[in-house]
Design a protein around this motif. Structure first.
Motif, short mmCIF file in Angstrom:
data_model
loop_
_atom_site.label_atom_id
_atom_site.label_comp_id
_atom_site.label_asym_id
_atom_site.label_seq_id
_atom_site.Cartn_x
_atom_site.Cartn_y
_atom_site.Cartn_z
N ALA A 187 6.56 -2.23 -9.62
CA ALA A 187 7.67 -2.03 -8.75
C ALA A 187 7.10 -1.92 -7.20
CB ALA A 187 8.44 -0.79 -8.77
N LEU A 188 5.96 -1.35 -7.26
CA LEU A 188 5.21 -1.01 -5.92
C LEU A 188 4.85 -2.22 -5.29
CD1 LEU A 188 3.60 2.54 -6.33
CD2 LEU A 188 5.27 2.03 -4.55
N ASN A 189 4.12 -3.05 -6.30
CA ASN A 189 3.38 -4.41 -5.81
C ASN A 189 4.91 -5.37 -5.29
OD1 ASN A 189 1.06 -4.33 -6.51
ND2 ASN A 189 1.10 -4.82 -8.33
N TYR A 190 5.97 -5.24 -5.89
CA TYR A 190 7.14 -5.96 -5.47
C TYR A 190 7.51 -5.63 -4.00
CZ TYR A 190 11.87 -7.40 -4.56
OH TYR A 190 12.91 -7.78 -4.00
N PHE A 191 7.39 -4.26 -3.68
CA PHE A 191 7.87 -3.93 -2.33
C PHE A 191 6.76 -4.04 -1.42
CE2 PHE A 191 10.99 -1.14 -5.20
CZ PHE A 191 12.13 -1.62 -4.49
N PRO A 201 15.96 -6.57 -11.46
CA PRO A 201 16.49 -5.97 -12.60
C PRO A 201 15.46 -4.98 -13.34
CG PRO A 201 17.30 -7.92 -12.32
CD PRO A 201 16.22 -7.86 -11.42
N GLU A 202 14.30 -5.44 -13.22
CA GLU A 202 13.22 -4.96 -14.23
C GLU A 202 12.99 -3.38 -13.85
OE1 GLU A 202 9.54 -7.16 -14.20
OE2 GLU A 202 10.75 -9.05 -14.50
N PHE A 203 13.29 -3.19 -12.55
CA PHE A 203 12.76 -1.87 -12.07
C PHE A 203 14.04 -0.77 -11.98
CE2 PHE A 203 10.23 -4.82 -9.29
CZ PHE A 203 9.11 -4.99 -10.32
N ILE A 252 -1.79 3.50 -4.98
CA ILE A 252 -0.45 3.30 -4.66
C ILE A 252 -0.35 2.92 -2.96
CG2 ILE A 252 1.75 4.66 -3.75
CD1 ILE A 252 1.37 6.50 -6.34
N TYR A 253 -1.18 3.61 -2.16
CA TYR A 253 -0.87 3.23 -0.80
C TYR A 253 -2.10 2.26 -0.38
CZ TYR A 253 -4.47 6.64 0.18
OH TYR A 253 -5.56 7.40 0.09
N GLN A 261 -1.10 -11.72 5.50
CA GLN A 261 0.15 -12.11 4.97
C GLN A 261 1.05 -11.11 5.19
OE1 GLN A 261 -2.83 -12.48 3.43
NE2 GLN A 261 -3.04 -14.48 4.04
N SER A 262 0.83 -9.83 5.13
CA SER A 262 2.00 -8.65 5.08
C SER A 262 2.89 -8.44 6.16
CB SER A 262 1.11 -7.22 4.71
OG SER A 262 1.81 -6.15 4.76
#
Length: 385
Positions: A187-191, A201-203, A252-253, A261-262
């Protein structure tokens, strides 16, 4: 003697006296706008068996709010007829400060040092510009129920308080509930990028809307700031997934570091870590949380706040949520309309939480911590819906 010093020096005596009728003093400080609606609701809902603790909390709030609030509190104790009749012991007190509340001094609009175009441009350059609508995303990972049957009671109150305050500050608030370590990681990678909406939907993502968390309305997009709140059990510098597996706080951070790219490069990123570790500590309505202190990466634009310094407990009320998260929400609610920057607000959180305690339990103390590499002033402002 300053009003704040007067209240502080007479704190024990005041608390003992006011325990005679907790509801009266609670209603009076609310009527005089010495506490907010949210503070009143929280204090009103707590079990009356904790009256001594709650009176202590009221007096602590007066002290933490500063000189004007303390002066208003003293004025209330001295002049209100209901107060004087209910607490006759107060009539014998000789307070040193009985002057009226002072009014804040406003800057003069003709001050040439503040009105020049160069000065205005400099001030603008020194502050993060938060112009997007919504201001950004606030992502909450809220782990309540674990596979070993541990339940973090009170964590939903923290999630709701965060939803309310960050929505009020213009953020779109999303929540992922009861995530395993791998789910948190994914989830964190996705965000970090929001590149593949089909993953959502996975999260089990919910969105704060109309006073509660509901189904996601549309795919999220990043704005000018990012907030991430982790509410979970923790161990040795990590937070635990619901499967008991550990995810490093640093990991996490660090994934949100600036890159070419970010979309978050150069934008402020705030992380709030409320991590529970040891469960019950022998207090009726408290559970013990723990997390290790963090080492800040060299990259800029981070503010990372933890509920406690390394090796110590933090506390979460079964009904009203954690001391840390509730203080964060309260100080945001009070400081943001005044234009206070985030570092100032978190200093107040540290001060408020460090003064909390439980009567007759002197070992129950907590010291939050925050570290930051913000390059500019971060000021969040309420948004009208």
């Amino acid at each position: 003697m300053a009003a704040k010093d007067t209240v502080r020096r007479n704190k024990t005596d005041i608390q003992t006296t006011l325990c005679a009728d907790y509801n009266l003093i609670l209603n009076k400080v609310y009527e005089k706008d010495l506490i907010t609606q949210r503070e009143y609701n929280n204090l009103k809902s707590i079990n009356k068996v904790d009256v001594e603790w709650l009176v202590t909390d009221i007096v602590d709030k007066m002290i933490n709010k500063g000189e004007d609030t303390c002066q208003g509190f003293l004025n209330l104790l001295q002049t209100d007829e209901d107060i004087r009749e209910t607490y006759p012991e107060l009539k014998k007190k000789k307070w040193n400060d009985n002057r009226p509340l002072s009014k804040p001094v406003q800057a003069s609009s003709v001050d040439s040092t503040d009105s020049s175009p160069d000065t205005k441009r400099q001030k603008k350059d020194e502050q993060y510009q938060l112009n997007s609508k919504p201001t950004g995303l606030c992502v909450i990972i809220n782990n309540e129920r674990f596979m070993n049957h541990v339940v973090r009671t009170g964590t939903n109150k923290d999630a709701e308080s965060l939803g309310k305050v960050f929505s009020w500050l213009g953020f779109r608030v999303l929540m992922c509930k009861d995530q395993t370590k791998d789910q948190m990681d994914q989830a964190l990678n996705y965000f970090t990028s929001l590149s593949d909406p089909s993953q959502l939907p996975e999260f089990s993502v919910k969105e704060w809307s109309d006073g509660g968390f509901t189904d996601l309305q549309e795919a999220p997009k990043h704005g000018d700031a990012f907030i991430c709140c982790i509410l979970s059990n923790g161990l040795n510098g990590a937070v635990l997934g619901t499967d008991g597996e550990a995810l490093s706080i640093k990991a996490i951070y660090k994934r949100f570091r600036a890159t070419d790219q970010s979309v978050l490069t150069g934008k402020p990123k705030v992380f709030l870590i409320q991590a529970c570790q040891r469960g019950e500590v022998g207090l009726k309505d408290l559970q013990s949380d723990d997390s290790r202190s963090l080492s800040i990466p060299g990259e800029a634009d981070f503010l990372i706040a933890t509920a406690t310094v390394g090796g110590h407990d933090s506390y979460r009320h079964r009904i009203n949520g954690s001391w840390f998260i509730q203080s964060v929400c309260q100080q945001l609610e009070e400081g943001c309309p005044r234009g206070d920057e985030m570092t100032t607000i978190f200093c107040r959180v540290i001060d408020e939480v460090s003064q909390k305690g439980v009567p007759n339990r002197p070992c129950v103390k907590q010291m939050p911590e925050f570290r930051c590499t913000l390059r500019k002033r971060l000021v969040l402002s309420p948004h009208c819906n």
